[in-house]
Design an enzyme around this catalytic site. Structure first.
Site, PDB file in Angstrom:
ATOM      1  N   CYS A   1       0.977  -1.228   0.154  1.00  0.00           N
ATOM      2  CA  CYS A   1      -0.045   0.081   0.155  1.00  0.00           C
ATOM      3  C   CYS A   1       0.760   1.103  -0.083  1.00  0.00           C
ATOM      4  O   CYS A   1       0.753   2.104  -0.935  1.00  0.00           O
ATOM      5  CB  CYS A   1      -0.934   0.139   1.169  1.00  0.00           C
ATOM      6  SG  CYS A   1      -2.041  -1.438   1.442  1.00  0.00           S
TER       7      CYS A   1
ATOM      8  N   HIS B 289      -2.076   6.971   4.160  1.00  0.00           N
ATOM      9  CA  HIS B 289      -0.964   5.733   4.228  1.00  0.00           C
ATOM     10  C   HIS B 289       0.282   6.557   3.923  1.00  0.00           C
ATOM     11  O   HIS B 289       1.356   5.500   3.493  1.00  0.00           O
ATOM     12  CB  HIS B 289      -1.261   4.595   3.352  1.00  0.00           C
ATOM     13  CG  HIS B 289      -1.123   3.527   4.388  1.00  0.00           C
ATOM     14  ND1 HIS B 289      -0.756   2.128   3.725  1.00  0.00           N
ATOM     15  CD2 HIS B 289      -1.026   3.156   5.590  1.00  0.00           C
ATOM     16  CE1 HIS B 289      -0.704   1.165   4.676  1.00  0.00           C
ATOM     17  NE2 HIS B 289      -0.717   1.655   5.642  1.00  0.00           N
TER      18      HIS B 289
END
Length: 441
Positions: free
Chosen positions: A76, A139
């Protein structure tokens, strides 16, 4: 095989230039829809047999489908860093030098985040008077200096980390959800996710945020960049009550169906506002399906090997669609063998080969370009030397960024995010005790 990050940034900047040269008051609106752990094989247009993505399939039919689209990393955080900077993780710092690993991401205990030296896409678009909003998972670092509003975004509704949990807030805090620069609650508390049933209304919340933002900018006639990054397909997967139990593919399929429906609503909203001909929409995923999470918590990478956390095809090749009515011709890009022309084999019509089957030696010809019956295999040693020389030159010229994902510390977790005082949600952190992060993958 150009990676997702470079392709997408080039595509967006090209769109801005085209919009301006076409006589518009400003460049086109930009929407990037980045899914979380969605695999190449999850879309009906790529052959998923249950055909539960009608809106994405229609988007592909109306736009351009990319069957050979690659991410910059099969995890990610580095994938997202590459997407927003247009630079590979080894250049933008989203990697680790601990042990012999390179893959790394940003859990709560990570000390680092996106460097101030990196220029992100919303920062570039701001120079062209764009208003930018991120909805969903960031993130790229959860400490204050790494958050979206410090890196070019004007608005944010979402979280800095994955929705792992629930936690008891004594050993590890639940992840905060932000409204712009301050937290507005935490996952599993104000923003419920029922791990047992898989029920959560988060995708619907993210959908409403997206529709409202688009409407506001359309009324103001301002160019906008919407980075829509829901995370329902990341384990633990979730869907709202209306979608639970609807898919033939279980809970993960429920999440995919809800995301597909949400994307359909966003595209329809653009049409209803009359701004669809001035809006580029790009859909893709951050990495391949997380097959190691099991059949009920992950998707499909189609015919490709492995998935998330690996650099095999299943981890790196992602679904991708570009949609821009009036600019991108409908039904383009569906060439499943671009640049690969084998006479009588890579035809654009279905050919019957059962009577005279084609046989390949996959050990020597994994690209299936040379049928054994018609071609003598060349010696591959010269080709190997040529590739080795290219790799060595790349390594010689490469200027790596400072690794941001080496150090961890429990004291830097989401104990007291900005805005926690007003909510009475501040937690006491433990004493700082940094260590070198361990990355098993």
């Amino acid at each position: 095989k150009v990676t997702m990050s470079l392709k997408t940034v080039i595509c967006v900047l090209w769109a801005v230039c085209v919009g301006q040269t076409a006589g518009s008051q400003h460049g086109p609106n930009i929407i990037i829809m980045l899914m979380d752990d969605m695999g190449w094989g999850d879309l009906g247009v790529f052959g998923e047999p249950s055909k539960e993505t009608p809106n994405l399939d229609l988007m592909a039919a109306q736009g351009m489908l990319f069957p050979n689209f690659y991410t910059a990393n099969p995890l990610c955080s580095p994938s997202r860093a590459a997407l927003l900077t247009g630079r590979l993780p080894v250049r933008n710092g989203f990697y680790t030098t601990n042990a012999h690993a390179r893959n790394a991401y940003t859990p709560q205990e990570i000390v680092g985040g996106i460097s101030q030296d990196e220029i992100l896409l919303p920062e570039l678009l701001k120079k062209k008077d764009y208003v930018s909003k991120i909805i969903g998972k960031w993130h790229l670092g959860h400490r204050t200096q790494y958050l979206p509003l410090k890196h070019g975004f004007d608005e944010w509704f979402g979280s800095p980390n994955c929705h792992f949990g629930p936690y008891n807030n004594s050993v590890r805090p639940n992840i905060p959800v932000y409204n712009n620069s301050e937290m507005t609650g935490r996952y599993y508390e104000e923003f419920e996710i029922n791990v047992k049933t898989g029920e959560s209304n988060l995708t619907q919340i993210y959908l409403k945020e997206g529709l409202d933002f688009i409407s506001q900018q359309a009324v103001a006639q301002r160019p906008f960049f919407l980075y829509w990054v829901p995370d329902a397909t990341h384990s633990p997967v979730y869907a709202s009550e209306r979608f639970l139990g609807k898919s033939q593919r279980g809970r993960y399929g429920d999440a995919v169906m809800e995301l597909d429906g949400s994307i359909g609503q966003i595209l329809a909203h653009l049409v209803s506002l009359g701004i669809h001909n001035n809006t580029l929409v790009f859909f893709t995923s951050d990495n391949g399906a997380a097959v190691m999470s099991g059949p009920h918590q992950s998707g499909s990478n189609g015919p490709f090997l492995c998935g998330k956390e690996t650099t095999f095809e299943g981890g790196m090749r992602e679904p991708a669609i570009a949609w821009w009515p009036g600019r991108i011709p409908a039904g383009t890009g569906i060439n499943f063998c671009p640049g690969q022309e084998v006479p009588g084999v890579t035809t654009h019509t279905q050919e019957e080969h059962t009577m005279q089957p084609l046989i390949f030696h996959l050990g020597q010809d994994p690209g299936e370009r040379y049928p054994i019956s018609t071609y003598l295999f060349p010696d591959l040693s010269l080709f190997h030397l040529q590739v080795t020389a290219v790799v060595e030159q790349h390594q010689k010229d490469l200027i790596p960024g400072m690794p941001q994902l080496n150090m961890c510390d429990l004291a830097v977790m989401n104990w007291s995010p900005p805005g926690c005082e007003q909510l009475g949600k501040c937690l006491k952190p433990p004493e700082s005790n940094p260590w070198k992060c361990v990355w098993p993958h």
